[in-house]
Write an enzyme that holds these catalytic residues in place. Structure first.
Site, PDB file in Angstrom:
ATOM      1  N   TYR A  33      -3.026 -33.668 -13.087  1.00 24.63           N
ATOM      2  CA  TYR A  33      -3.005 -32.102 -13.595  1.00 24.63           C
ATOM      3  C   TYR A  33      -4.421 -31.567 -13.574  1.00 24.63           C
ATOM      4  O   TYR A  33      -5.298 -32.218 -13.423  1.00 24.63           O
ATOM      5  CB  TYR A  33      -2.431 -31.861 -15.184  1.00 24.63           C
ATOM      6  CG  TYR A  33      -3.464 -32.406 -15.903  1.00 24.63           C
ATOM      7  CD1 TYR A  33      -3.682 -33.802 -16.433  1.00 24.63           C
ATOM      8  CD2 TYR A  33      -3.824 -31.466 -16.871  1.00 24.63           C
ATOM      9  CE1 TYR A  33      -4.474 -34.412 -17.380  1.00 24.63           C
ATOM     10  CE2 TYR A  33      -4.923 -31.979 -18.009  1.00 24.63           C
ATOM     11  CZ  TYR A  33      -5.107 -33.171 -18.148  1.00 24.63           C
ATOM     12  OH  TYR A  33      -5.898 -33.645 -19.211  1.00 24.63           O
ATOM     13  N   LYS A 149      -7.271 -37.628 -13.100  1.00 19.05           N
ATOM     14  CA  LYS A 149      -6.779 -36.896 -14.246  1.00 19.05           C
ATOM     15  C   LYS A 149      -5.344 -36.846 -14.232  1.00 19.05           C
ATOM     16  O   LYS A 149      -4.650 -36.006 -13.774  1.00 19.05           O
ATOM     17  CB  LYS A 149      -7.213 -35.284 -14.211  1.00 19.05           C
ATOM     18  CG  LYS A 149      -7.329 -34.659 -15.221  1.00 19.05           C
ATOM     19  CD  LYS A 149      -8.107 -33.251 -14.888  1.00 19.05           C
ATOM     20  CE  LYS A 149      -7.946 -32.138 -16.068  1.00 19.05           C
ATOM     21  NZ  LYS A 149      -8.361 -32.489 -17.141  1.00 19.05           N
ATOM     22  N   GLU A 182     -16.590 -40.286 -23.596  1.00 20.88           N
ATOM     23  CA  GLU A 182     -16.290 -38.944 -23.520  1.00 20.88           C
ATOM     24  C   GLU A 182     -15.474 -38.684 -24.666  1.00 20.88           C
ATOM     25  O   GLU A 182     -15.263 -39.287 -25.456  1.00 20.88           O
ATOM     26  CB  GLU A 182     -15.739 -38.528 -22.043  1.00 20.88           C
ATOM     27  CG  GLU A 182     -14.386 -39.324 -22.149  1.00 20.88           C
ATOM     28  CD  GLU A 182     -13.717 -38.730 -20.526  1.00 20.88           C
ATOM     29  OE1 GLU A 182     -14.035 -37.848 -19.951  1.00 20.88           O
ATOM     30  OE2 GLU A 182     -12.957 -39.632 -20.225  1.00 20.88           O
ATOM     31  N   LEU A 207     -13.765 -38.954 -17.107  1.00 20.61           N
ATOM     32  CA  LEU A 207     -13.419 -37.892 -16.076  1.00 20.61           C
ATOM     33  C   LEU A 207     -14.624 -37.131 -15.652  1.00 20.61           C
ATOM     34  O   LEU A 207     -15.487 -36.634 -16.373  1.00 20.61           O
ATOM     35  CB  LEU A 207     -12.473 -36.908 -16.943  1.00 20.61           C
ATOM     36  CG  LEU A 207     -11.954 -35.868 -15.843  1.00 20.61           C
ATOM     37  CD1 LEU A 207     -10.629 -36.491 -14.997  1.00 20.61           C
ATOM     38  CD2 LEU A 207     -11.142 -34.468 -16.576  1.00 20.61           C
TER      39      LEU A 207
HETATM   40  N1  PMP Z   1     -12.867 -35.668 -20.291  1.00 19.91           N
HETATM   41  C1  PMP Z   1     -11.438 -35.388 -20.464  1.00 19.91           C
HETATM   42  C2  PMP Z   1     -10.740 -36.845 -20.988  1.00 19.91           C
HETATM   43  C3  PMP Z   1     -10.727 -34.189 -20.288  1.00 19.91           C
HETATM   44  O1  PMP Z   1      -9.453 -34.323 -20.587  1.00 19.91           O
HETATM   45  C4  PMP Z   1     -11.396 -33.172 -20.121  1.00 19.91           C
HETATM   46  C5  PMP Z   1     -10.647 -31.759 -20.004  1.00 19.91           C
HETATM   47  N2  PMP Z   1      -9.629 -31.706 -19.026  1.00 19.91           N
HETATM   48  C6  PMP Z   1     -12.753 -33.292 -19.706  1.00 19.91           C
HETATM   49  C7  PMP Z   1     -13.383 -34.480 -19.932  1.00 19.91           C
HETATM   50  C8  PMP Z   1     -13.453 -32.007 -19.389  1.00 19.91           C
HETATM   51  O2  PMP Z   1     -13.112 -31.688 -17.985  1.00 19.91           O
HETATM   52  P1  PMP Z   1     -13.204 -30.054 -17.479  1.00 19.91           P
HETATM   53  O3  PMP Z   1     -14.696 -29.736 -17.764  1.00 19.91           O
HETATM   54  O4  PMP Z   1     -13.059 -30.326 -15.915  1.00 19.91           O
HETATM   55  O5  PMP Z   1     -12.230 -29.467 -18.223  1.00 19.91           O
END
Ligand code: PMP
Length: 286
Positions: A33, A149, A182, A207
């Site tokens: 996603y 993701k 994270e 991620l």
């Molecule tokens: N890490 C994780 C585990 C996440 O779910 C997200 C949000 N989708 C992020 C980092 C931040 O990613 P982004 O800046 O692309 O939203």
């Protein structure tokens, strides 16, 4: 309020927006996603989100549901039909529908694509940023490919619930070696006493956040020093500032970790500055 949802080629009313009971996303979390911020009617960092989606699909061998131009059109149209000016766009691609079996479905099984858009409340986020958020730390119990993701989000759901019950907004996940990977749904950052910005380097454990990437661009633009390395909760608790980044939050100051105040316990000036200039540097596609 989401009114219209794109499901496999059709724009459906919210109450009629269904996928099949044997969809592999539903049965196995066999799906990926993306979440994009919608800002002033445009999609923030759309190209980077699409690049990451393509990579996630490729790593898992899920068929792209359509070409990039058609997908961009679905995204734009979903925003338009829901009349969202500021909010979020969510899209999910699954390996499609097949009788339940751990073995992959036959080659050529069509992927499932759904896309929805929802209005946000920028004033609420602005208010939250003025106050900053509390974070707690929890063990990172996720799998070995957190760089993809996927919709297998149960560990993140549990971590977020633990945070909520502790009166915090986010949980920072700590790996077996004692380092922060994270947040449950964000990337984690600290600012050292001498003003360097630290976030964990990319790898299979976390991620590659799109907002993280754009903030890195902003640092270069602002002449701020980036250090991509792991840090411990103990280091974070002694940091000058801490913050999280995600498409939902952009840059959100963290004012406490496990109940320990960060800096003077108020949102940090660097985090607030990055938040203020974020949309002037991120790309916004209408
Ligand atoms: N890490 C994780 C585990 C996440 O779910 C997200 C949000 N989708 C992020 C980092 C931040 O990613 P982004 O800046 O692309 O939203």
């Amino acid at each position: 309020m989401t009114r219209i949802v794109y499901v496999n080629g059709r724009y459906r009313q919210y109450r009629d927006a269904f996928v099949h009971a044997e969809d592999r996303g539903f049965q196995f979390g066999d799906a990926v996603y993306e979440v994009c911020e919608i800002y002033n009617g445009g999609l923030v960092d759309q190209a980077r989100h699409m690049e990451r989606l393509t990579r996630s699909l490729g790593e898992l061998g899920i068929r792209p549901p359509m070409g990039p131009a058609a997908l961009r059109q679905v995204m734009r149209e979903t925003v338009r039909r829901n009349r969202v000016v500021n909010g979020l766009l969510y899209l999910q691609v699954t390996r499609g529908v097949a009788p339940r079996d751990f073995a992959m479905p036959p080659h050529g099984t069509p992927s499932t694509l759904i896309c929805l858009a929802r209005r946000g409340d920028p004033a609420r986020f602005a208010d939250q940023a003025q106050h900053g958020i509390a974070v707690i730390t929890v063990p990172d119990i996720r799998w070995g490919r957190c760089d993809i993701k996927t919709t297998m989000l149960l560990p993140a759901v549990l971590a977020k619930d633990t945070a909520r019950k502790a009166g915090a907004k986010e949980a920072w996940l700590v790996d077996r070696d004692g380092f922060v990977t994270e947040g449950s749904a964000s990337n984690a950052w600290i600012v050292t006493a001498d003003g360097r910005l630290v976030t964990r380097g990319l790898g299979h454990q976390l991620l590659p956040g799109v907002t993280r990437r754009t903030v890195i661009d902003i640092l270069a633009h602002e002449g701020l020093v980036l250090e991509e390395r792991a840090f411990t909760p103990e280091e974070a608790k002694c940091a000058r500032e801490a913050f999280i980044t995600s498409a939902t939050n952009t840059v959100m100051p963290v004012i406490s970790i496990d109940g320990t105040a960060i800096g003077n316990g108020a949102p940090g000036s660097i985090a607030l500055h990055l938040r203020t200039i974020f949309h002037s540097i991120a790309s916004v596609t209408k």
